[in-house]
Write a protein that holds these residues in place. Structure first.
Motif, short mmCIF file in Angstrom:
data_model
loop_
_atom_site.label_atom_id
_atom_site.label_comp_id
_atom_site.label_asym_id
_atom_site.label_seq_id
_atom_site.Cartn_x
_atom_site.Cartn_y
_atom_site.Cartn_z
N SER A 309 20.68 0.50 3.62
CA SER A 309 20.01 1.75 3.98
C SER A 309 19.34 1.62 5.36
O SER A 309 18.56 0.70 5.60
N ILE A 310 19.67 2.56 6.24
CA ILE A 310 19.09 2.54 7.59
C ILE A 310 17.58 2.74 7.52
O ILE A 310 16.81 2.07 8.21
N ARG A 311 17.17 3.66 6.68
CA ARG A 311 15.73 3.93 6.56
C ARG A 311 14.99 2.71 6.03
O ARG A 311 13.89 2.39 6.47
N GLY A 317 11.07 -3.17 9.39
CA GLY A 317 10.98 -3.75 10.72
C GLY A 317 12.25 -4.41 11.20
O GLY A 317 12.24 -5.14 12.20
N LYS A 318 13.36 -4.16 10.52
CA LYS A 318 14.65 -4.74 10.93
C LYS A 318 15.39 -3.75 11.82
O LYS A 318 16.46 -3.24 11.48
N LYS A 319 14.80 -3.52 12.98
CA LYS A 319 15.31 -2.51 13.89
C LYS A 319 16.71 -2.83 14.40
O LYS A 319 17.57 -1.95 14.49
N ASP A 320 16.96 -4.09 14.74
CA ASP A 320 18.27 -4.47 15.28
C ASP A 320 19.38 -4.24 14.25
O ASP A 320 20.47 -3.75 14.60
N LEU A 326 23.95 2.00 12.72
CA LEU A 326 24.16 3.27 13.40
C LEU A 326 25.28 3.17 14.44
O LEU A 326 26.07 4.11 14.60
N GLN A 327 25.34 2.05 15.13
CA GLN A 327 26.39 1.86 16.13
C GLN A 327 27.77 1.84 15.46
O GLN A 327 28.73 2.43 15.98
N LYS A 328 27.85 1.20 14.31
CA LYS A 328 29.13 1.16 13.59
C LYS A 328 29.53 2.55 13.12
O LYS A 328 30.72 2.93 13.18
N LEU A 337 26.35 6.48 20.68
CA LEU A 337 25.05 6.38 20.04
C LEU A 337 24.01 7.02 20.96
O LEU A 337 23.97 6.72 22.15
N PRO A 338 23.16 7.91 20.45
CA PRO A 338 22.14 8.54 21.30
C PRO A 338 21.26 7.49 21.97
O PRO A 338 20.91 6.47 21.36
N PRO A 339 20.86 7.71 23.21
CA PRO A 339 20.08 6.70 23.95
C PRO A 339 18.69 6.48 23.37
O PRO A 339 18.10 5.43 23.59
N HIS A 340 18.14 7.45 22.66
CA HIS A 340 16.78 7.32 22.15
C HIS A 340 16.77 6.85 20.69
O HIS A 340 15.79 7.03 19.97
N THR A 341 17.86 6.22 20.23
CA THR A 341 17.95 5.77 18.84
C THR A 341 16.86 4.77 18.50
O THR A 341 16.23 4.83 17.44
#
Length: 348
Positions: A309-311, A317-320, A326-328, A337-341
Motif C-alpha cells: 500500500s502506497i499510503r 516514512g518509507k518514502k523511497d 508510483l513510478q512502476k 510521474l508528476p514532479p511534485h510526487t
C-alpha cells in the motif's frame, strides 16, 4: 419428490414419491387419504367442514376423481384462477420455508429396527406403506417418554447435520456454529485493521488468505462438531480480515472514477452464486471445504505480484519505496510521474 401439507401450527404430513414414479390422480388421492388419516389422529376435535385445502391447479389436483375424493372428505378447496405457481401461494410458502433460515437440514426420521438396514429407495417405500410412518418424521421421541436414538437421513447431500446427528437434543449446535463463525468474523475484522496498520496491507492480506485456505482444508478432516466449530471460528476470522483489508487496499490503486463502481459491485453476491454452483456439484460438505481451500491458494500469487500500500509506506516514512511503486504504476500506464510526487507523499 416430496409433498408437504401444513397449517399455521406446523407440518401435518410429508409424503415421498419413489424414484421413477410420477404424480398422477391415483398417487395424489393416496396422499390425500394419508393426510386425512393424519388429521383425524393429530386433530380429533377438528370438524371436516373446517378443513380448507389450498393447492395449485396442477392436473392431478383438479381431476374429476380428485375433486370427488375431496368432496367425500367434506373438505373445502380454495379454487382461484391462478397458474400452477403464483403469488397466491406465497404466504403458505413463507410459512413453510421460514425454517430454512436455520440452514440446510435434510429430511430425517426416527427409524425402527425393521427399517434400519433398508436402502433409501426401500426405506421410502416402507414409510409410504407404514400408516404410522408420518408420526416419526422429525420426531425426537418414539413414545411420550422414550427418546429416539436411531435416525435416518434422506437426500443427496451429506451435511454436518447428518454427519454428527445435529437434531433433537443437538439441535442447538447448528445455530451455535453460525454464531461462532460470525463471532470469528467480528474479531477478524477488528484484529486485521490493527495488524494491517502495523505490518502492512499486503502482508496481512496474504497471511489471512493463506490461513483461510489452510483452515478450510483442515475443516474437511475434522472428526467432531466441537473441532469443526473451532475451524468455523477461524474461517470467520479469515473472512472478516480479508474483507477489512482487501477493499481499501484494492481501491487505493484505482482511479477516482472507478472507485464508486468497484466499492458497490456485489462481489459478495457473486461469490454466493458461484458457491451455490460449486455446492451443487460437490454434495459432500467435506469436499466443499476442500474446494474452497484450494480455490484460495491461487490468490497467494498476489504476494509476489502486487505492491505494498502506497499510503501505508508513506505513513511509515518509507518514502523511497512508495515513490518506486508510483513510478512502476506510471511506467505501466505509459505516463510520466508528476514532479511534485515526493512532496505529496510527505503530507500523508
Amino acid at each position: 419428490m416430496t409433498t408437504a401439507f401444513w397449517d399455521t401450527q406446523g407440518i401435518f404430513l410429508v409424503d415421498f414419491l419413489s424414484r421413477g414414479e410420477t404424480v398422477n390422480s391415483d398417487s395424489y388421492i393416496d396422499t390425500l387419504k394419508r393426510l386425512r388419516a393424519r388429521i383425524l389422529r393429530a386433530r380429533p376435535d377438528m370438524d371436516s367442514e373446517n378443513v380448507l385445502l389450498l393447492h395449485d391447479n396442477a392436473r392431478p389436483n383438479t381431476s374429476t376423481r380428485t375433486r370427488e375424493t375431496i368432496a367425500t372428505f367434506g373438505w373445502t378447496t380454495l379454487r382461484l384462477p391462478h397458474p400452477s405457481y403464483s403469488p397466491v401461494l406465497a404466504p403458505s410458502d413463507f410459512n413453510l420455508f421460514g425454517s430454512m433460515k436455520q440452514g440446510m437440514v435434510p429430511d430425517w426420521f426416527c427409524v425402527t429396527p425393521e427399517s434400519e438396514s433398508l436402502d433409501e429407495r426401500s426405506f421410502i417405500q416402507f414409510i409410504k406403506n407404514d400408516s404410522f410412518s408420518e408420526e416419526r418424521y422429525q420426531e425426537c421421541f418414539v413414545t411420550n417418554s422414550s427418546q429416539c436414538t436411531n435416525f435416518r437421513f434422506l437426500g443427496p447431500y451429506m451435511t454436518v447435520t447428518e454427519e454428527w446427528t445435529l437434531v433433537c437434543d443437538r439441535n442447538w449446535v447448528r445455530s451455535t456454529l453460525i454464531s461462532v463463525q460470525m463471532t470469528g468474523m467480528l474479531l477478524g475484522c477488528l484484529v486485521a485493521g490493527q495488524l494491517g496498520d502495523q505490518f502492512g496491507r499486503r502482508r496481512v492480506l496474504n497471511a489471512y488468505t493463506l490461513g483461510h485456505a489452510l483452515v478450510n482444508i483442515g475443516a474437511a478432516f475434522t472428526n467432531s462438531w466441537q473441532l469443526f466449530a473451532v475451524t468455523r471460528f477461524l474461517i470467520g476470522a479469515g473472512i472478516g480480515g480479508i474483507i477489512t483489508i482487501a477493499f481499501p487496499y484494492g481501491l487505493e490503486f484505482l482511479p477516482l472514477k472507478w472507485r464508486p463502481f468497484t466499492a458497490t459491485f456485489p462481489f459478495w453476491g457473486a461469490g454466493v452464486a458461484i458457491f451455490t454452483g460449486v455446492a451443487y456439484f460437490l454434495p459432500d460438505w467435506r469436499n466443499l471445504h476442500l474446494a474452497l481451500g484450494i480455490l484460495n491458494i491461487p490468490c497467494l500469487i498476489g504476494y509476489w505480484k502486487t505492491p505494498e500500500s502506497i499510503r501505508w509506506l508513506a505513513a511509515k516514512g518509507k518514502k523511497d519505496e512508495a515513490e518506486a511503486v508510483l513510478q512502476k504504476m506510471a511506467d505501466t500506464n505509459g505516463k510520466p510521474l508528476p514532479p511534485h510526487t515526493g512532496e505529496l507523499l510527505e503530507t500523508v
